[in-house]
Design a protein around this motif. Sequence first.
Motif, short mmCIF file in Angstrom:
data_model
loop_
_atom_site.label_atom_id
_atom_site.label_comp_id
_atom_site.label_asym_id
_atom_site.label_seq_id
_atom_site.Cartn_x
_atom_site.Cartn_y
_atom_site.Cartn_z
N ASP A 28 21.81 -12.83 -22.82
CA ASP A 28 21.16 -13.71 -23.76
C ASP A 28 20.29 -14.72 -23.23
O ASP A 28 21.12 -15.60 -22.55
CB ASP A 28 22.26 -14.17 -24.75
CG ASP A 28 23.06 -13.14 -25.31
OD1 ASP A 28 23.28 -12.00 -24.61
OD2 ASP A 28 23.57 -13.37 -26.37
N VAL A 29 19.12 -15.13 -23.69
CA VAL A 29 18.26 -16.15 -23.15
C VAL A 29 18.48 -17.47 -23.72
O VAL A 29 18.46 -18.45 -23.29
CB VAL A 29 16.92 -15.63 -23.13
CG1 VAL A 29 15.78 -16.65 -22.55
CG2 VAL A 29 16.52 -14.29 -22.38
N HIS A 30 18.38 -17.40 -25.34
CA HIS A 30 18.58 -18.52 -25.90
C HIS A 30 17.78 -19.69 -25.74
O HIS A 30 18.09 -20.85 -25.66
CB HIS A 30 19.96 -18.93 -25.97
CG HIS A 30 21.03 -18.39 -26.79
ND1 HIS A 30 20.65 -18.14 -28.29
CD2 HIS A 30 21.93 -17.48 -26.49
CE1 HIS A 30 21.58 -17.02 -28.99
NE2 HIS A 30 22.46 -16.87 -27.80
N GLY A 31 16.35 -19.35 -25.57
CA GLY A 31 15.29 -20.51 -25.31
C GLY A 31 15.25 -20.84 -23.84
O GLY A 31 14.36 -21.92 -23.66
N ASP A 32 15.78 -20.33 -22.94
CA ASP A 32 15.85 -20.84 -21.61
C ASP A 32 14.79 -20.04 -20.89
O ASP A 32 14.96 -19.06 -20.14
CB ASP A 32 17.08 -20.61 -20.67
CG ASP A 32 17.32 -21.26 -19.38
OD1 ASP A 32 16.17 -21.55 -18.99
OD2 ASP A 32 18.33 -21.22 -18.77
N ALA A 33 13.46 -20.52 -21.05
CA ALA A 33 12.18 -20.09 -20.73
C ALA A 33 11.97 -19.99 -19.15
O ALA A 33 11.58 -19.05 -18.75
CB ALA A 33 11.02 -20.65 -21.58
N HIS A 34 12.40 -21.13 -18.58
CA HIS A 34 12.11 -21.15 -17.25
C HIS A 34 13.05 -20.00 -16.43
O HIS A 34 12.52 -19.28 -15.66
CB HIS A 34 12.81 -22.37 -16.41
CG HIS A 34 12.59 -22.63 -15.31
ND1 HIS A 34 11.50 -22.85 -14.38
CD2 HIS A 34 13.55 -22.57 -14.20
CE1 HIS A 34 11.65 -23.02 -13.32
NE2 HIS A 34 12.78 -22.89 -12.90
N ALA A 35 14.30 -20.00 -16.70
CA ALA A 35 15.02 -18.76 -16.22
C ALA A 35 14.77 -17.27 -16.51
O ALA A 35 14.61 -16.39 -15.80
CB ALA A 35 16.49 -18.94 -16.64
N PHE A 36 14.20 -17.21 -18.02
CA PHE A 36 13.71 -15.98 -18.31
C PHE A 36 12.41 -15.73 -17.49
O PHE A 36 12.21 -14.41 -17.10
CB PHE A 36 13.46 -16.03 -19.66
CG PHE A 36 13.07 -14.77 -20.66
CD1 PHE A 36 13.92 -13.76 -19.99
CD2 PHE A 36 12.01 -14.44 -21.29
CE1 PHE A 36 13.53 -12.18 -20.44
CE2 PHE A 36 12.05 -13.26 -22.02
CZ PHE A 36 12.53 -12.36 -21.69
N SER A 37 11.37 -16.68 -17.22
CA SER A 37 10.28 -16.15 -16.53
C SER A 37 10.49 -15.78 -14.95
O SER A 37 10.04 -14.95 -14.54
CB SER A 37 9.51 -17.65 -16.41
OG SER A 37 8.37 -17.56 -15.56
N ALA A 38 11.73 -16.42 -14.44
CA ALA A 38 12.04 -15.90 -13.22
C ALA A 38 12.56 -14.61 -13.17
O ALA A 38 12.29 -13.47 -12.22
CB ALA A 38 13.11 -16.86 -12.46
N ALA A 39 13.27 -14.34 -14.17
CA ALA A 39 14.07 -12.91 -14.28
C ALA A 39 12.88 -11.66 -14.57
O ALA A 39 13.13 -10.85 -13.93
CB ALA A 39 14.91 -12.69 -15.52
N ILE A 40 11.78 -12.09 -15.42
CA ILE A 40 10.80 -11.09 -15.43
C ILE A 40 9.97 -11.10 -14.24
O ILE A 40 9.65 -9.89 -13.74
CB ILE A 40 9.90 -11.54 -16.65
CG1 ILE A 40 10.82 -11.55 -18.06
CG2 ILE A 40 8.65 -10.92 -16.79
CD1 ILE A 40 9.91 -12.06 -19.17
N ALA A 41 9.46 -12.26 -13.48
CA ALA A 41 8.88 -12.02 -12.26
C ALA A 41 9.47 -11.16 -11.32
O ALA A 41 8.90 -10.33 -10.60
CB ALA A 41 8.53 -13.47 -12.07
#
Length: 249
Positions: A28-41
């Motif tokens: 679950d990301v719940h708006g944590d865009a910085h961490a989600f960006s790292a996960a996708i990259a």
Amino acid sequence: MNVAGTAHIWPTLATLRPAFKGLRVVGDVHGDAHAFSAAIAGAREKRLFTIQLGDLTDRGPDSAATLRMALEMVAEQQGLFLLGNHDHKLRRALSGALVRPDPEGLGVTLDQIGAAPDADALRQGALDAIGQAPAWLRLGSWLFVHGGFHPRMLREPPPPHAGSSKPEGLVPRALFGQVTSRTRIDGYPERLHNWVHRIPSGITVYCGHETRSADGRPYVAVSAAGGRAVFLDTGAGKGGHLSWIDLPW
């Protein structure tokens, strides 16, 4: 390969293996865009297909950016997100349904989307993508779902319009897991985990929805039959952090 779901053609191992080296399963990301960006990259660098387990938005600092990245990921066929209860509620609100927004959750998300320069595109993209998101996905011995498992998910595909319909059949289990009629002291529904013991031997269920971890790492529960449930919600956007697990072929 159509993995975006526009025709409800969700990926299979046969379609994914030629293009990717495995999967990255993101909680679950719940708006944590910085961490989600790292996960996708990181997934792109390793040639991993991303499966995000639902609940992209609410509570965190930038649900608009999180949603934007998820839509780009799906459009570029680099991953997908499952239908979570927060995603389903967001789509209802964006479609004009009468939804009471949690001021710390959906209310924050709607404000963040409204303030974004591409607000109209985000709203329409969310309506389309959430409406097409699978409520669960089976890939071989792996089963991915947001809230809770039922054995029929191993045999039946998810309904094609779960994201744009009232939850029925197995969809409530997929979105909410098992709950009682009681509310906990923290305001959340009292949850049961009897479904874990219905996971058969050889099957691993990856899910989110609730933070069961006591040490910041994904929590693993073993069923009476020998199956496993891996809970990947470790509190992103809610004071914790985002977790993911890589699964090579």
